[in-house]
Write an enzyme that holds these catalytic residues in place. Structure first.
Site, short mmCIF file in Angstrom:
data_model
loop_
_atom_site.label_atom_id
_atom_site.label_comp_id
_atom_site.label_asym_id
_atom_site.label_seq_id
_atom_site.Cartn_x
_atom_site.Cartn_y
_atom_site.Cartn_z
N ALA A 63 45.84 30.14 37.73
CA ALA A 63 44.40 29.95 37.58
C ALA A 63 43.87 29.39 38.90
O ALA A 63 44.63 28.77 39.67
CB ALA A 63 44.12 29.00 36.43
N GLY A 108 49.02 30.36 35.45
CA GLY A 108 48.32 31.44 34.75
C GLY A 108 48.90 32.81 35.07
O GLY A 108 48.75 33.75 34.28
N GLU A 111 51.78 33.14 32.85
CA GLU A 111 51.23 33.24 31.48
C GLU A 111 50.65 34.63 31.21
O GLU A 111 50.84 35.17 30.12
CB GLU A 111 50.16 32.16 31.28
CG GLU A 111 50.78 30.76 31.19
CD GLU A 111 49.74 29.65 31.27
OE1 GLU A 111 48.93 29.66 32.22
OE2 GLU A 111 49.72 28.79 30.38
N GLU A 131 52.00 23.39 36.27
CA GLU A 131 50.80 22.63 35.87
C GLU A 131 51.00 21.12 35.83
O GLU A 131 50.10 20.37 36.22
CB GLU A 131 50.31 23.11 34.50
CG GLU A 131 49.61 24.47 34.52
CD GLU A 131 50.55 25.64 34.39
OE1 GLU A 131 51.79 25.45 34.50
OE2 GLU A 131 50.07 26.76 34.17
N1 DAK Z 1 44.11 28.90 43.11
C1 DAK Z 1 43.27 29.04 44.17
N2 DAK Z 1 43.63 29.45 45.38
C2 DAK Z 1 44.95 29.74 45.55
C3 DAK Z 1 45.89 29.60 44.50
C4 DAK Z 1 45.42 29.16 43.23
N3 DAK Z 1 46.21 29.06 42.16
N4 DAK Z 1 47.11 29.92 45.00
C5 DAK Z 1 46.92 30.25 46.29
N5 DAK Z 1 45.62 30.13 46.63
C6 DAK Z 1 45.01 30.37 47.92
C7 DAK Z 1 45.33 29.28 48.90
O1 DAK Z 1 44.47 28.17 48.72
C8 DAK Z 1 45.10 29.98 50.23
O2 DAK Z 1 43.72 30.04 50.47
P1 DAK Z 1 43.12 29.84 51.98
O3 DAK Z 1 43.60 28.51 52.43
O4 DAK Z 1 43.74 30.97 52.78
O5 DAK Z 1 41.65 29.96 51.80
C9 DAK Z 1 45.59 31.39 49.96
O6 DAK Z 1 45.56 31.53 48.52
C10 DAK Z 1 47.01 31.63 50.40
O7 DAK Z 1 47.83 30.61 49.85
P2 DAK Z 1 48.82 29.71 50.73
O8 DAK Z 1 48.33 29.59 52.13
O9 DAK Z 1 49.09 28.47 49.96
O10 DAK Z 1 50.10 30.66 50.77
P3 DAK Z 1 51.63 30.22 50.89
O11 DAK Z 1 52.40 31.47 51.07
O12 DAK Z 1 51.78 29.12 51.89
O13 DAK Z 1 51.99 29.60 49.43
C11 DAK Z 1 52.02 29.55 47.03
C12 DAK Z 1 51.98 30.42 48.32
C13 DAK Z 1 51.84 30.48 45.83
C14 DAK Z 1 53.39 28.86 46.93
C15 DAK Z 1 50.89 28.49 47.11
O14 DAK Z 1 49.66 29.16 47.42
C16 DAK Z 1 50.73 27.75 45.83
O15 DAK Z 1 51.50 26.84 45.51
N6 DAK Z 1 49.66 28.09 45.08
C17 DAK Z 1 49.33 27.41 43.86
C18 DAK Z 1 50.28 27.82 42.77
C19 DAK Z 1 50.01 27.06 41.50
O16 DAK Z 1 50.12 25.84 41.45
N7 DAK Z 1 49.63 27.82 40.49
C20 DAK Z 1 49.32 27.26 39.20
C21 DAK Z 1 47.86 27.02 39.12
S1 DAK Z 1 47.50 26.06 37.69
C22 DAK Z 1 43.85 25.40 31.40
C23 DAK Z 1 43.59 26.66 31.81
C24 DAK Z 1 44.40 27.24 32.73
C25 DAK Z 1 45.47 26.60 33.26
C26 DAK Z 1 45.73 25.32 32.85
C27 DAK Z 1 44.94 24.71 31.92
N8 DAK Z 1 43.03 24.77 30.46
C28 DAK Z 1 41.65 24.94 30.49
C29 DAK Z 1 43.61 23.81 29.55
C30 DAK Z 1 46.26 27.23 34.26
C31 DAK Z 1 46.69 26.52 35.30
C32 DAK Z 1 47.27 27.14 36.47
O17 DAK Z 1 47.53 28.31 36.55
#
Ligand code: DAK
Length: 261
Positions: A63, A108, A111, A131
């Site tokens: 997400a 997400g 998921e 998360e």
């Molecule tokens: N959201 C927004 N932007 C993202 C993103 C994300 N999840 N993942 C990557 N990006 C963006 C980065 O910010 C970056 O943007 P710029 O800086 O270029 O503008 C671009 O994509 C490239 O990412 P990186 O520079 O970080 O690329 P790397 O190769 O260095 O790293 C990575 C790749 C996938 C390891 C890293 O980007 C990363 O850790 N991303 C986040 C992964 C993550 O934590 N995903 C889980 C998100 S939490 C709920 C509803 C939904 C959810 C929970 C609760 N409720 C309402 C209860 C769901 C939650 C989630 O999914």
């Protein structure tokens, strides 16, 4: 559409989440467009869907953290509902959906892949529910679907530790069915989809419904669900043709495509 592309190849529909600059992260617009795309699928023409991510790095990196970072409790709940509604639409969509996971499938992203019927991935795929490291629980069904897919013990370990796993481990625990080199992933997904598409469409849809609905109830009720959906196939053109074709002993027979009926 800004972030979703939809292409049709024969009887297969390919939905691509197309926001590569943010690694295909799911913001509200992506979720709304995905919902609208599913509503627009021609279910008479299409027999199987493939869901994938644009680019060669990420399926869906979760997400959108930037969008979520400023949400209030009420907005967070509304965002969760928006995601859950579209994921549930995918899960209960009448046609089978194959997730072709071409890289990061985090939060997400993991998921949404679990809302699909079948998951295949590239050697480069990475899975995880990060998360709790962000101060939230999985919010798009991760606590429920991961536990059902890989068992409660493994799901708890992955969710509590927020540890990412590679494709090989995802295969070992049953999260994905197969791993391919990245450039072979879409051809393999299309081959599988075409294999599904050539089978009797009502039967395939009824199998999906029987498995999904049956898993939600006890075995006595599940068997009744199967009986009903099995019965529904009879008197269809496809059932008559499929069985007549088997029983026909002529040597030069050629199987015709099944029709929707
Ligand atoms: N959201 C927004 N932007 C993202 C993103 C994300 N999840 N993942 C990557 N990006 C963006 C980065 O910010 C970056 O943007 P710029 O800086 O270029 O503008 C671009 O994509 C490239 O990412 P990186 O520079 O970080 O690329 P790397 O190769 O260095 O790293 C990575 C790749 C996938 C390891 C890293 O980007 C990363 O850790 N991303 C986040 C992964 C993550 O934590 N995903 C889980 C998100 S939490 C709920 C509803 C939904 C959810 C929970 C609760 N409720 C309402 C209860 C769901 C939650 C989630 O999914």
């Amino acid at each position: 559409m800004e972030f979703i592309t939809y292409e049709v190849e024969g009887q297969v529909g390919i939905i691509t989440i197309n926001r590569p600059k943010a690694l295909n992260a799911l913001n509200s617009t992506v979720l709304e467009e995905l919902d609208a795309t599913l509503d627009a699928v021609d279910q008479n023409e299409i027999r199987c869907l493939i869901l994938t991510g644009a680019g060669d790095k990420s399926f869906v990196a979760g997400a959108d953290i930037a969008e979520m970072s400023t949400l209030t409790k009420a907005e967070g709940e509304a965002f969760g509902k928006k995601g859950n509604d579209v994921f549930r639409k995918l899960e209960t969509f009448p046609l089978p959906v194959i997730a072709a996971i071409n890289g990061f499938a985090l939060g997400g992203g993991c998921e949404i892949s679990m809302s699909c019927d079948i998951r295949i991935c590239s050697e480069t795929a990475v899975f995880g529910q990060p998360e709790v490291g962000l101060g939230i629980t999985p919010g798009f069904g991760g606590t429920q679907r991961l536990a059902r897919l890989v068992g409660a013990g493994m799901a708890k370990q992955l969710i509590y530790t927020a540890r990412n796993i590679k494709a090989e481990e995802a295969l070992r625990i049953g999260l994905v069915n197969a791993i391919y080199p990245l450039d072979e992933l879409m051809p393999q997904a299309k081959k599988m989809a075409a294999g599904i598409a050539k089978n009797a469409p009502i039967a395939v849809r009824n199998c999906k419904k029987a498995i999904n609905d049956g898993l939600e109830v006890d075995m006595d009720k599940a068997i009744v669900i199967e009986e009903k959906l099995f019965g529904d196939c009879f008197e269809t053109e496809d059932q008559k043709y499929g069985m007549e074709f088997f029983l026909d002993k002529s040597k030069d027979k050629v199987k015709e495509p099944f029709k929707n009926c």
